[in-house]
Design a protein around this motif. Structure first.
Motif, PDB file in Angstrom:
ATOM      1  N   GLY A  73       0.766  -1.242   0.000  1.00  0.00           N
ATOM      2  CA  GLY A  73       0.000   0.000   0.000  1.00  0.00           C
ATOM      3  C   GLY A  73       0.791   1.282   0.000  1.00  0.00           C
ATOM      4  O   GLY A  73       0.250   2.338  -0.315  1.00  0.00           O
ATOM      5  N   PHE A  74       2.066   1.232   0.331  1.00  0.00           N
ATOM      6  CA  PHE A  74       2.887   2.441   0.285  1.00  0.00           C
ATOM      7  C   PHE A  74       3.671   2.454  -1.021  1.00  0.00           C
ATOM      8  O   PHE A  74       3.463   1.620  -1.901  1.00  0.00           O
ATOM      9  CB  PHE A  74       3.815   2.520   1.503  1.00  0.00           C
ATOM     10  CG  PHE A  74       4.718   1.334   1.673  1.00  0.00           C
ATOM     11  CD1 PHE A  74       5.896   1.211   0.949  1.00  0.00           C
ATOM     12  CD2 PHE A  74       4.389   0.320   2.565  1.00  0.00           C
ATOM     13  CE1 PHE A  74       6.734   0.115   1.102  1.00  0.00           C
ATOM     14  CE2 PHE A  74       5.221  -0.783   2.729  1.00  0.00           C
ATOM     15  CZ  PHE A  74       6.388  -0.888   1.990  1.00  0.00           C
ATOM     16  N   PRO A  89       4.129   7.357   2.029  1.00  0.00           N
ATOM     17  CA  PRO A  89       3.155   6.609   2.818  1.00  0.00           C
ATOM     18  C   PRO A  89       1.868   6.404   2.013  1.00  0.00           C
ATOM     19  O   PRO A  89       1.567   7.164   1.088  1.00  0.00           O
ATOM     20  CB  PRO A  89       2.911   7.515   4.035  1.00  0.00           C
ATOM     21  CG  PRO A  89       4.085   8.434   4.081  1.00  0.00           C
ATOM     22  CD  PRO A  89       4.515   8.627   2.666  1.00  0.00           C
ATOM     23  N   GLY A  90       1.108   5.378   2.361  1.00  0.00           N
ATOM     24  CA  GLY A  90      -0.104   5.070   1.615  1.00  0.00           C
ATOM     25  C   GLY A  90      -1.044   6.244   1.487  1.00  0.00           C
ATOM     26  O   GLY A  90      -1.604   6.515   0.420  1.00  0.00           O
ATOM     27  N   GLU A  91      -1.219   7.001   2.595  1.00  0.00           N
ATOM     28  CA  GLU A  91      -2.157   8.125   2.565  1.00  0.00           C
ATOM     29  C   GLU A  91      -1.620   9.311   1.780  1.00  0.00           C
ATOM     30  O   GLU A  91      -2.346  10.257   1.481  1.00  0.00           O
ATOM     31  CB  GLU A  91      -2.498   8.572   3.989  1.00  0.00           C
ATOM     32  CG  GLU A  91      -1.323   9.135   4.789  1.00  0.00           C
ATOM     33  CD  GLU A  91      -0.496   8.077   5.489  1.00  0.00           C
ATOM     34  OE1 GLU A  91       0.358   8.446   6.319  1.00  0.00           O
ATOM     35  OE2 GLU A  91      -0.701   6.877   5.198  1.00  0.00           O
ATOM     36  N   ALA A  92      -0.324   9.266   1.397  1.00  0.00           N
ATOM     37  CA  ALA A  92       0.283  10.370   0.651  1.00  0.00           C
ATOM     38  C   ALA A  92       0.329  10.100  -0.852  1.00  0.00           C
ATOM     39  O   ALA A  92       0.776  10.949  -1.616  1.00  0.00           O
ATOM     40  CB  ALA A  92       1.699  10.643   1.167  1.00  0.00           C
ATOM     41  N   THR A 149       1.832  -6.925  -8.528  1.00  0.00           N
ATOM     42  CA  THR A 149       1.382  -6.683  -7.155  1.00  0.00           C
ATOM     43  C   THR A 149       1.627  -5.247  -6.707  1.00  0.00           C
ATOM     44  O   THR A 149       0.966  -4.761  -5.788  1.00  0.00           O
ATOM     45  CB  THR A 149       2.090  -7.642  -6.185  1.00  0.00           C
ATOM     46  OG1 THR A 149       3.512  -7.444  -6.281  1.00  0.00           O
ATOM     47  CG2 THR A 149       1.763  -9.090  -6.512  1.00  0.00           C
ATOM     48  N   LYS A 150       2.568  -4.559  -7.362  1.00  0.00           N
ATOM     49  CA  LYS A 150       2.896  -3.183  -6.956  1.00  0.00           C
ATOM     50  C   LYS A 150       1.776  -2.201  -7.279  1.00  0.00           C
ATOM     51  O   LYS A 150       1.794  -1.073  -6.791  1.00  0.00           O
ATOM     52  CB  LYS A 150       4.193  -2.730  -7.631  1.00  0.00           C
ATOM     53  CG  LYS A 150       5.427  -3.478  -7.142  1.00  0.00           C
ATOM     54  CD  LYS A 150       6.671  -3.016  -7.884  1.00  0.00           C
ATOM     55  CE  LYS A 150       7.908  -3.784  -7.426  1.00  0.00           C
ATOM     56  NZ  LYS A 150       9.115  -3.381  -8.183  1.00  0.00           N
ATOM     57  N   ILE A 151       0.818  -2.617  -8.112  1.00  0.00           N
ATOM     58  CA  ILE A 151      -0.283  -1.705  -8.453  1.00  0.00           C
ATOM     59  C   ILE A 151      -1.111  -1.385  -7.215  1.00  0.00           C
ATOM     60  O   ILE A 151      -1.590  -0.264  -7.033  1.00  0.00           O
ATOM     61  CB  ILE A 151      -1.150  -2.299  -9.581  1.00  0.00           C
ATOM     62  CG1 ILE A 151      -0.374  -2.189 -10.900  1.00  0.00           C
ATOM     63  CG2 ILE A 151      -2.494  -1.580  -9.697  1.00  0.00           C
ATOM     64  CD1 ILE A 151      -1.067  -2.801 -12.092  1.00  0.00           C
TER      65      ILE A 151
END
Length: 771
Positions: A73-74, A89-92, A149-151
């Protein structure tokens, strides 16, 4: 008016400006200015502020680069113009996906001290299509789990957009809506590749995933067919005739695109006349014609275990241009005279016609070198020439070694397939004296041609390999110290430093690991319009001249060489080559990277397929990589799998990344890179091309933790098949890095709503291009 004019005006102002202000500065046509501004906004090269002013992202403290996603997710931000990577980070990520071009703003440091950033604007989406496995929701729609998987997202397929796909089939989904706010990644299925367990679907998935062309337009096929005809007598008459000379080809047994032939004559002064005769592809392929455009788009042929994606249609690659036995063929020859020590004393290039006396194989020539009486009798007309060729090969190799050339003698896999295309065996590909002989002859020809053009100071496409980065060299030194070796890290670093290291580890258990880690510490070879030399070969000049059937740069080199043979390069043509070469070199480098990645992915899938039938078996191998999740073990046949830390019994193990090892917290038991261990094959995950091992302890037991890896029943192989050939001169490399840690998606049951991650990231107002 050009976009660069607008960019220059903004840079002079050093601040955002309204379109009206820019028009007052630049002048010209208002409509033309509007078009250039729209283009800059669309390409992400400029942004609109909330006040409607045009700004360059760097004026707003932003940096352009690429996102490298992660299954968890990141992601990481890779700056376009160099500099250190930054953690995302995931949220960024704000809706950005793997490989997207983005503008980011640095936000601080992570708890581990790494720089962090936030995606502010997505300049370009790079995932227009996704290859993966379709899962039906039982209501007509479903979702696609990407192979990449990186998507980090599944693709939601609305009802009516699933085509004819059934659950479990590999598909290609075209993206119709990107994640933004609470909106998921959406798409429609545009191609069904077949059942994921069916033979050949795995390789086809790789082809689609990397968007490799696997067919030719009808017009190109018709043109290729029209070219596949005997050589006209008038063309033979104008060329230097080598048809009565002893010219041979030596290739793999299954090779069909034979683009190089060799001849050798011993001179009275004790020296040698070596002829390297290369298929004259440029004679048949018109510059900017239909076949040339297709070849440029591909950049290179791609070799898979079960098929080849050729750069040219078979009528060209296997037909008119292939140097088939006892057929007159047009060639461009580099004819070199060498002294008794193997030094090139003179050379010339010529348009020639040859007729090979034998189509020989590496296996046959290696057997002759080992004294095979039957083969020596069968090829008695060239056996003495072959022995002289071996003699010259040894001289050439010795000269390269003395100047410091690095030879990474890495193990390479040979994958055997059964009649249905399934892997039934993996072994080491032999690299005998015949293989090395052809390599040496091709190397000296490539170097001679590059040196010739460099002396003429003409525009050219060089093959370059630059000196290593100091940071990577320092990291390599730290790794080597853990094994008791060292390498020079200060002052001028020479290829000889690497050569001495590789000689020290030769024959040791850790040889292959040290070779691979050392190779990864070097920069990648690439194509360039500038002559930076070749560090790995310790060569001042180098190019690719010897494989124009399967590499586009070689075709470019041939065209330039032939222009020098036909009265020289005019000022107009020199201008053309100079302007065109930078983008062409970059494009060819990118296509090479894509081909190498595709071949690696396909080989890994076939290795996994083979290991499905070996679950439960015990093997010995070498630790080839260490991560926080465990360590990788490479078996003698190059198959690699992971032993997870959680599966190791007797202690709680922690990763000591700096020293490339894991250590038991209580016992101090250590497993480090290069150690030999015994493992049992625990499982195979075909979805992510991962193999799971468990460590066999001294007591002969192991903790069986499979971490979600699916056991797949072995399939009985049928008749023995033959894998695809490895192209000559292809660099051999492998990765010992982390290969997908764990699942991140739920599968759902039939009838459930399709599952896909719902991003909580804040929206990016791309449509209005407002920052």
């Amino acid at each position: 008016m050009e976009q660069q004019t607008v960019i220059s005006a903004l840079r002079r102002l050093r601040r955002p400006a309204s379109p009206e202000e820019l028009f007052n500065i630049i002048g010209g046509n208002a409509e033309a200015l509007d078009r250039e501004i729209d283009a800059l906004l669309e390409q992400g090269e400029a942004l609109l502020t909330k006040k409607g002013k045009l700004a360059l992202p760097e004026q707003l403290g932003l940096t352009l680069g690429r996102v490298q996603g992660n299954a968890r997710g990141f992601g990481f931000f890779i700056p376009q113009n160099g500099g250190g990577d930054m953690f995302l980070p995931g949220e960024a990520l704000n809706g950005a996906m793997h490989n997207d071009r983005v503008w980011v703003r640095e936000t601080g440091e992570s708890p581990r001290g790494a720089k962090e950033a936030e995606v502010v604007f997505i300049a370009e989406r790079m995932n227009a299509r996704v290859v993966g496995t379709f899962h039906s929701d039982g209501l007509g729609g479903g979702y696609v789990v990407p192979d990449e998987t990186k998507i980090g997202y599944d693709v939601v397929i609305p009802t009516g957009q699933e085509k004819t796909a059934k659950s479990g089939e590999k598909v290609v989904a075209e993206i119709t809506g990107y994640p933004e706010g609470n909106r998921p990644l959406e798409g429609k299925i545009v191609e069904v590749l077949g059942n994921k367990y069916a033979a050949g679907t795995d390789i086809l998935s790789v082809i689609r995933r990397l968007d490799l062309p696997d067919s030719f337009p009808k017009a190109a096929l018709r043109l290729a067919q029209s070219l596949n005809a005997p050589v006209p007598e008038e063309e033979i008459a104008r060329r230097e005739d080598w048809r009565n000379e002893r010219v041979i080809t030596i290739d793999g047994a299954d090779a069909k695109d034979l683009d190089d032939a060799v001849s050798l004559t011993r001179l009275k002064n004790g020296g040698y006349r070596l002829g390297v005769h290369i298929a004259d592809v440029s004679h048949y392929i018109a510059e900017r014609g239909a076949l040339d455009k297709e070849a440029y788009k591909r950049g290179t042929s791609v070799y898979f275990p079960d098929r080849v994606l050729p750069m040219f249609p078979p009528d060209v690659s296997n037909g008119v241009c292939s140097l088939n036995e006892k057929e007159p063929k047009l060639t461009l020859s580099c004819i070199m005279e060498l002294d008794a020590e193997g030094k090139v004393t003179s050379y010339r290039m010529a348009e020639t016609v040859i007729q090979t006396v034998h189509r020989m194989t590496y296996d046959a020539v290696n057997a002759m070198f080992e004294g095979d009486a039957a083969l020596l009798e069968e090829y008695k007309d060239v056996s003495s020439m072959l022995l002289e060729m071996r003699e010259l090969m040894r001289l050439l190799n010795a000269r390269r070694v003395r100047r410091g050339s690095i030879d990474f003698d890495l193990d390479e896999a040979k994958i055997m397939l059964d009649a249905s295309g399934r892997a039934q065996g993996v072994s080491l590909r032999e690299r005998g004296e015949a293989n090395r002989m052809i390599e040496e002859f091709m190397l000296v020809a490539n170097e001679t041609v590059a040196g010739h053009i460099a002396k003429l100071n003409l525009p050219f496409m060089y093959r370059v390999h630059e000196t290593p980065d100091e940071e990577k060299l320092t990291a390599l030194s730290a790794f080597l110290e853990t094994l008791g070796y060292g390498i020079k890290t200060h002052g001028e670093v020479r290829p000889m430093n690497y050569q001495k290291l590789l000689n020290r580890v030769k024959g040791t258990p850790e040889e292959n690991v040290v070779n691979r880690v050392t190779l990864r510490s070097l920069k990648k070879a690439r194509y360039s319009e500038h002559n930076f030399g070749h560090f790995g070969l310790a060569a001042e000049h180098y190019c690719h001249f010897t494989s124009p059937i399967r590499r586009y740069p070689d075709l470019v080199v041939h065209r330039i060489v032939k222009e020098t043979l036909h009265g020289g390069i005019s000022k107009r043509r020199a201008g053309h080559w100079t302007a065109w070469m930078p983008q062409a070199a970059q494009h060819c480098s990118q296509r090479e990277v894509a081909a190498v990645e595709a071949e690696r992915m396909a080989d890994n899938l076939k290795k996994c397929e083979y290991m499905q039938g070996r679950i439960g078996e015990t093997e010995r191998g070498i630790i080839s990589g260490v991560t926080q999740y465990g360590f990788y073990v490479e078996l003698p046949n190059t198959v690699e799998g992971m032993v997870r830390i959680a599966s190791i019994e007797g202690d709680y193990y922690i990763c000591d990344e700096k020293n490339y090892r894991i250590v038991g917290r209580s016992t101090g038991k250590t497993y480090r890179l290069g150690d030999e261990v015994e493992v049992r094959v625990a499982g195979v995950d075909m979805e992510n091309a991962n193999i799971s091992f468990v460590l066999v302890t001294s007591s002969g037991t192991e903790k069986k933790v499979l971490n979600g890896v699916k056991r797949v029943p072995a399939k009985e192989p049928r008749a023995q098949g033959q894998g695809g050939r490895t192209a000559k001169g292809t660099a051999k490399s492998a990765s010992a890095g982390e290969k997908g840690a764990g699942k991140r998606r739920g599968k759902g049951k039939a009838g459930d709503k399709p599952y896909a991650p719902r991003s909580k990231r804040r929206a990016v107002e791309k449509k209005t291009k407002t920052w």
